[in-house]
Design an enzyme around this catalytic site. Sequence first.
Site, mmCIF file in Angstrom:
data_model
loop_
_atom_site.group_PDB
_atom_site.id
_atom_site.type_symbol
_atom_site.label_atom_id
_atom_site.label_comp_id
_atom_site.label_asym_id
_atom_site.label_seq_id
_atom_site.Cartn_x
_atom_site.Cartn_y
_atom_site.Cartn_z
ATOM 1 N N GLU A 45 40.879 25.481 16.824
ATOM 2 C CA GLU A 45 42.259 25.639 17.024
ATOM 3 C C GLU A 45 42.846 24.464 15.870
ATOM 4 O OE1 GLU A 45 43.662 24.498 20.442
ATOM 5 O OE2 GLU A 45 45.947 24.858 20.113
ATOM 6 N N ASP B 166 41.983 23.424 22.846
ATOM 7 C CA ASP B 166 42.369 22.070 23.662
ATOM 8 C C ASP B 166 42.618 22.721 25.078
ATOM 9 O OD1 ASP B 166 42.541 20.154 21.918
ATOM 10 O OD2 ASP B 166 44.417 20.690 21.294
ATOM 11 N N ASP C 182 44.878 22.992 26.821
ATOM 12 C CA ASP C 182 46.275 22.936 27.250
ATOM 13 C C ASP C 182 46.596 24.492 27.188
ATOM 14 O OD1 ASP C 182 46.364 23.331 24.703
ATOM 15 O OD2 ASP C 182 47.559 21.526 24.067
ATOM 16 N N ASP D 125 48.459 26.039 24.687
ATOM 17 C CA ASP D 125 48.224 26.314 23.485
ATOM 18 C C ASP D 125 46.796 26.854 23.420
ATOM 19 O OD1 ASP D 125 50.892 26.402 22.530
ATOM 20 O OD2 ASP D 125 50.552 24.674 21.469
#
Length: 645
Positions: A432, A505, A507, A509
């Site tokens: 990403e 990640d 998180d 996103d």
Amino acid sequence: MSEMERNNAVETEYGAAEIQVLEGLEAVRKRPGMYIGSTSASGLHHLVYEIVDNAIDEALAGHCTEIAVTINKGNSITVQDNGRGIPVDIQPQTGRPALEVVFTVLHAGGKFGGGGYKVSGGLHGVGASVVNALSEWLTVQVHKEGKIHEMSFSRGGITKEIAIVGDTDRNGTTVTFMPDDQMFDTVEYDYDTLHDRLRQQAFLNAGLRISITDMRGDEPKSDSMCYEGGIREYVTFINKNKTALHEEVIYVSGMKGDSTAEIALQYHDGYNETLVSFANDIHTPEGGMHETGFKAALTRVLNSYGLKYGMIKENDKVTGDDCREGITAVISVKLTEAQFEGQTKAKLGNAHIRTLVDNIVSDQLMVYMEEHPQVARMILDKALTANRAREAARKARESIRRKSALGGAAMPDKLRDCNENNPELTELYIVEGDSAGGSATDGRDSRFQAILPLWGKMLNVERVRADKIYGNDKLQPVIVALGAGLGEEFDVNKLRYHKVIIMADADVDGSHIRTLLLTFFFRYMRPLLEQGYVYAAVPPLYKLTRGKNTRVAFSDEERDRVSAEMRGDNPNAKVEISRFKGLGEMDPSELWETTMDPTTRTLKQITLEDAIRADEVFTVLMGEKVEPRKAFIEEKAKYAVNLDF
Ligand code: 28F
């Protein structure tokens, strides 16, 4: 024979039987994977399914209406039913109480060890001994004929002989067990995993009430599931966030000899095919004869209806895929001696079931369509539109193919490929963001690791036809880099990397990208998941520094443990702890050491079940319907990071 001789004889006989029992259960403890598939989380949850299956058999026999599953504090499990209660009297063959036999004698033909499979109704108690062998402790209570009988075990051995411990005015069986942490990688039960599977069993057994309660948190969590409509309601449930094309779920069923089959289906305005099939209540993700029979009959019926009413011309028939665009169907068959075949023993092999399902669908679906011409016309229109789109897609693919043939090696610009050509040895990291992509490219071992950075929001796969996806600039590089095509043309033998590693990640996103990719793989490259080629990289969360010494940690617990280790005997030592904000923040050598080096990294293999869950999340997040999306986000907002797979 003197009394002493008789006693001796009995004792030797009993001794021999006892030894056999121990050897049987010892085999389970030696090779647990043979009996429960694996010792990972999946095997752990399997223990619950084995016990619940026995209660469901009692329901199928017509004696049980409710099953309650509880995850207790401390991660033990209680399963209770209101059936007749396992018999407690002495079995003439063994001279032991039937209850003891059920929990100590390994039944022939393990699920995963090959050989026969149990047949629903009739083989009570299969698997209970396996669960017992793999439990630190297990207690069973039988309420029967006014008395409560109780017996306890530890790792398969008896710790408390059967005894009456009280009076009762109900009947039923209650089993409580603690999975043995010596046998499993993890002994922490996941509520959602159990909930999903129990709901599926409730759909498959119409009218049976199954409840689940989680007592571990501060507030107990629970759900009670009972579906009078059975698999019809299952279809409604799957389509709940989609827009159905006809209100009523179509349902057909029939039987021949010992076998029964039922099929429920409904079309929606999307383009994906969702076919969920079961044999004896066991999910068959690899399909098999029941699916083959269904597909053949569906295609035949739609074509003959179309021909009859002039919607289809003789030389212009619709294909099977055309007929299944936007369909949601659940197929459930029950048969004796089911043959499970295929890579994961999840494909039904009994040929007579193909004929049974084909006949039922041919006869009854045709009648349904004759009686519901509006629904029939809608389905035919849908198949005809699909047919035209498929033609257009084929032309688009051909033009791309021609271009790449002219352009030579048409690998994506962003791909940093590896030197090795043998796909068995190579890995593709889908990363990403460009900055993480840069670190990964610098940190990797370029001999066998390729990097493909992705960035930005990807398209909404749900509402886009296959031909559009092929040309999409975000997904196209993934398709081209993998080299195996997509959709009905996907060929796993052409795959250029045997490890496809999603690195994003921890998180929201990152979770978004994972969800999108898994949904995409699930819908267009399913064999990739079925054959275990997809992984998630697991980056660390914390970096700990004491002087020149640095370590990383993957969880809060590990952070605390490592920090204590680094301090050692020196309580005043200062260990600096920082949180990795994202992959992009790590330098190449850090990324290599913590996340990419095969000798030290952790990879999480993605299962088909993970992808199915991603697909559900995706449907809600990206679907047209606003209400479910709002509800979902409100409900899950606090768990956003838990959407990780
Ligand atoms: C919580 C898990 O396992 N329920 C079960 C029964 C009922 C019978 C049974 C089971 C007898 C000797 C095989 C009762 N009465 N819940 C459960 N309920 N097993 S398991 O019989 C087992 C056979 O060995 C039962 C009459 N027939 C059968």
